[in-house]
Motif scaffolding. Structure first.
Motif, PDB file in Angstrom:
ATOM      1  N   TYR A   1     -34.895  62.401  26.638  1.00  0.00           N
ATOM      2  CA  TYR A   1     -34.063  63.595  26.831  1.00  0.00           C
ATOM      3  C   TYR A   1     -34.606  64.811  26.098  1.00  0.00           C
ATOM      4  O   TYR A   1     -34.373  65.938  26.511  1.00  0.00           O
ATOM      5  CB  TYR A   1     -32.623  63.333  26.372  1.00  0.00           C
ATOM      6  CG  TYR A   1     -31.989  62.173  27.093  1.00  0.00           C
ATOM      7  CD1 TYR A   1     -31.644  62.283  28.435  1.00  0.00           C
ATOM      8  CD2 TYR A   1     -31.759  60.967  26.442  1.00  0.00           C
ATOM      9  CE1 TYR A   1     -31.075  61.222  29.103  1.00  0.00           C
ATOM     10  CE2 TYR A   1     -31.194  59.893  27.099  1.00  0.00           C
ATOM     11  CZ  TYR A   1     -30.852  60.025  28.437  1.00  0.00           C
ATOM     12  OH  TYR A   1     -30.300  58.969  29.104  1.00  0.00           O
TER      13      TYR A   1
ATOM     14  N   THR B   1     -23.361  58.801  29.600  1.00  0.00           N
ATOM     15  CA  THR B   1     -24.796  59.015  29.825  1.00  0.00           C
ATOM     16  C   THR B   1     -25.014  60.076  30.886  1.00  0.00           C
ATOM     17  O   THR B   1     -24.214  60.198  31.817  1.00  0.00           O
ATOM     18  CB  THR B   1     -25.499  57.699  30.251  1.00  0.00           C
ATOM     19  OG1 THR B   1     -26.888  57.961  30.461  1.00  0.00           O
ATOM     20  CG2 THR B   1     -24.915  57.127  31.544  1.00  0.00           C
TER      21      THR B   1
ATOM     22  N   ILE C   1     -27.821  69.090  23.209  1.00  0.00           N
ATOM     23  CA  ILE C   1     -26.641  68.393  23.745  1.00  0.00           C
ATOM     24  C   ILE C   1     -25.464  69.370  23.679  1.00  0.00           C
ATOM     25  O   ILE C   1     -25.118  69.856  22.599  1.00  0.00           O
ATOM     26  CB  ILE C   1     -26.333  67.133  22.910  1.00  0.00           C
ATOM     27  CG1 ILE C   1     -27.544  66.184  22.896  1.00  0.00           C
ATOM     28  CG2 ILE C   1     -25.088  66.420  23.437  1.00  0.00           C
ATOM     29  CD1 ILE C   1     -27.400  65.000  21.954  1.00  0.00           C
TER      30      ILE C   1
ATOM     31  N   GLY D   1     -25.430  54.382  27.978  1.00  0.00           N
ATOM     32  CA  GLY D   1     -24.674  55.338  27.171  1.00  0.00           C
ATOM     33  C   GLY D   1     -24.211  54.749  25.854  1.00  0.00           C
ATOM     34  O   GLY D   1     -23.173  55.111  25.304  1.00  0.00           O
TER      35      GLY D   1
ATOM     36  N   GLY E   1     -28.137  60.033  32.026  1.00  0.00           N
ATOM     37  CA  GLY E   1     -29.301  59.394  32.631  1.00  0.00           C
ATOM     38  C   GLY E   1     -28.902  58.115  33.334  1.00  0.00           C
ATOM     39  O   GLY E   1     -27.827  58.035  33.929  1.00  0.00           O
TER      40      GLY E   1
ATOM     41  N   ALA F   1     -21.259  62.979  23.858  1.00  0.00           N
ATOM     42  CA  ALA F   1     -22.500  62.181  23.870  1.00  0.00           C
ATOM     43  C   ALA F   1     -22.369  60.949  22.981  1.00  0.00           C
ATOM     44  O   ALA F   1     -23.020  59.933  23.214  1.00  0.00           O
ATOM     45  CB  ALA F   1     -23.683  63.038  23.430  1.00  0.00           C
TER      46      ALA F   1
ATOM     47  N   GLY G   1     -29.024  55.107  31.615  1.00  0.00           N
ATOM     48  CA  GLY G   1     -28.812  54.100  30.574  1.00  0.00           C
ATOM     49  C   GLY G   1     -27.369  53.621  30.545  1.00  0.00           C
ATOM     50  O   GLY G   1     -26.580  53.916  31.442  1.00  0.00           O
TER      51      GLY G   1
ATOM     52  N   THR H   1     -35.217  60.733  21.999  1.00  0.00           N
ATOM     53  CA  THR H   1     -36.107  61.860  21.692  1.00  0.00           C
ATOM     54  C   THR H   1     -37.147  62.005  22.797  1.00  0.00           C
ATOM     55  O   THR H   1     -37.449  63.119  23.244  1.00  0.00           O
ATOM     56  CB  THR H   1     -36.808  61.629  20.332  1.00  0.00           C
ATOM     57  OG1 THR H   1     -35.803  61.510  19.318  1.00  0.00           O
ATOM     58  CG2 THR H   1     -37.754  62.763  19.982  1.00  0.00           C
TER      59      THR H   1
HETATM   60  N1  LIG Z   1     -32.395  64.083  21.968  1.00  0.00           N
HETATM   61  C1  LIG Z   1     -31.548  64.367  22.971  1.00  0.00           C
HETATM   62  N2  LIG Z   1     -31.662  65.547  23.647  1.00  0.00           N
HETATM   63  C2  LIG Z   1     -30.804  65.848  24.652  1.00  0.00           C
HETATM   64  N3  LIG Z   1     -29.801  65.041  25.058  1.00  0.00           N
HETATM   65  C3  LIG Z   1     -29.641  63.872  24.422  1.00  0.00           C
HETATM   66  C4  LIG Z   1     -30.506  63.467  23.354  1.00  0.00           C
HETATM   67  N4  LIG Z   1     -30.086  62.256  22.911  1.00  0.00           N
HETATM   68  C5  LIG Z   1     -29.032  61.933  23.667  1.00  0.00           C
HETATM   69  N5  LIG Z   1     -28.759  62.888  24.580  1.00  0.00           N
HETATM   70  C6  LIG Z   1     -27.649  62.903  25.554  1.00  0.00           C
HETATM   71  O1  LIG Z   1     -26.645  62.029  25.107  1.00  0.00           O
HETATM   72  C7  LIG Z   1     -26.369  61.047  26.107  1.00  0.00           C
HETATM   73  C8  LIG Z   1     -25.962  59.751  25.442  1.00  0.00           C
HETATM   74  O2  LIG Z   1     -27.085  59.192  24.752  1.00  0.00           O
HETATM   75  P1  LIG Z   1     -27.112  57.615  24.536  1.00  0.00           P
HETATM   76  O3  LIG Z   1     -28.372  57.276  23.828  1.00  0.00           O
HETATM   77  O4  LIG Z   1     -25.837  57.211  23.896  1.00  0.00           O
HETATM   78  O5  LIG Z   1     -27.100  57.050  26.003  1.00  0.00           O
HETATM   79  P2  LIG Z   1     -28.277  56.954  27.077  1.00  0.00           P
HETATM   80  O6  LIG Z   1     -29.601  57.277  26.434  1.00  0.00           O
HETATM   81  O7  LIG Z   1     -27.879  57.794  28.229  1.00  0.00           O
HETATM   82  O8  LIG Z   1     -28.241  55.425  27.465  1.00  0.00           O
HETATM   83  P3  LIG Z   1     -28.765  54.185  26.555  1.00  0.00           P
HETATM   84  O9  LIG Z   1     -29.220  54.760  25.247  1.00  0.00           O
HETATM   85  O10 LIG Z   1     -27.595  53.273  26.402  1.00  0.00           O
HETATM   86  O11 LIG Z   1     -29.882  53.619  27.339  1.00  0.00           O
HETATM   87  C9  LIG Z   1     -27.631  60.978  26.944  1.00  0.00           C
HETATM   88  O12 LIG Z   1     -27.372  60.480  28.246  1.00  0.00           O
HETATM   89  C10 LIG Z   1     -28.067  62.447  26.946  1.00  0.00           C
HETATM   90  O13 LIG Z   1     -27.337  63.190  27.873  1.00  0.00           O
END
Ligand SMILES: Nc1ncnc2c1ncn2[C@@H]1O[C@H](COP(=O)(O)OP(=O)(O)OP(=O)(O)O)[C@@H](O)[C@H]1O
Ligand SMILES: [Mg+2]
Length: 134
Positions: free
Chosen positions: A55, A97, A85, A103, A99, A91, A101, A52
């Motif tokens: 992203y 991912t 998203i 994923g 970002g 996702a 992270g 939250t």
């Molecule tokens: N609230 C959100 N708004 C927009 N995009 C989101 C949001 N939550 C997740 N995402 C998208 O979904 C992807 C996957 O989320 P996820 O939490 O599984 O992985 P991450 O945050 O990239 O890495 P990690 O949580 O393992 O550190 C993100 O990289 C982002 O592109």
């Protein structure tokens, strides 16, 4: 189903994420979740709060205690008005991912919860609801 208590918390900073972890732990103890289940819901909350913030550009976490006959539980709703998203299924894939992270946040939160619901519209925002029952 009855909601016995409900609190809304802002998610604007990394400190807010820490506060939400603490609040969810406290509520999970109140509900009577086992130590393992407390940790599951706290970990899921932490991942969703982080998303939250990172992203969604910030948003809110609503923490509710649920009373459903003999089975109490805790429900968490994370909402933001960020970019949304485009492909929710993608996702939710382990390892995906946009970002830096791993994923694993969204997919992990789903595995750690008894209930998982996600709604996201590009340009409008994202809402994720999870619940853990005793
Ligand atoms: N609230 C959100 N708004 C927009 N995009 C989101 C949001 N939550 C997740 N995402 C998208 O979904 C992807 C996957 O989320 P996820 O939490 O599984 O992985 P991450 O945050 O990239 O890495 P990690 O949580 O393992 O550190 C993100 O990289 C982002 O592109
Ligand atoms: Mg994440």
């Amino acid at each position: 189903m009855e909601t016995a208590a409900s609190d809304v918390h802002p998610i604007k900073t990394a400190d807010d994420v820490v506060r939400i972890r603490q609040e969810v732990r406290k509520r999970a103890v109140e509900v009577g979740l086992s130590l393992v289940d407390q940790t599951k819901i706290v970990t899921a909350a932490s991942e969703l709060a982080r998303n939250t913030l990172d992203y969604g550009g910030g948003g809110t976490a609503c923490v509710e205690i649920l009373v459903n006959g003999a089975r109490p539980g805790i429900r968490l709703t994370f909402e933001d008005k960020g970019p949304g998203i485009a492909d929710v299924q993608l996702a939710l894939t382990d390892g995906y991912t946009t970002g830096s992270g791993l994923g694993l946040g969204l997919s992990g939160a789903r595995r750690l919860s008894n209930e998982f619901y996600i709604e996201s519209k590009p340009g409008e925002g994202t809402k994720v609801v999870i619940a853990r029952w005793k």
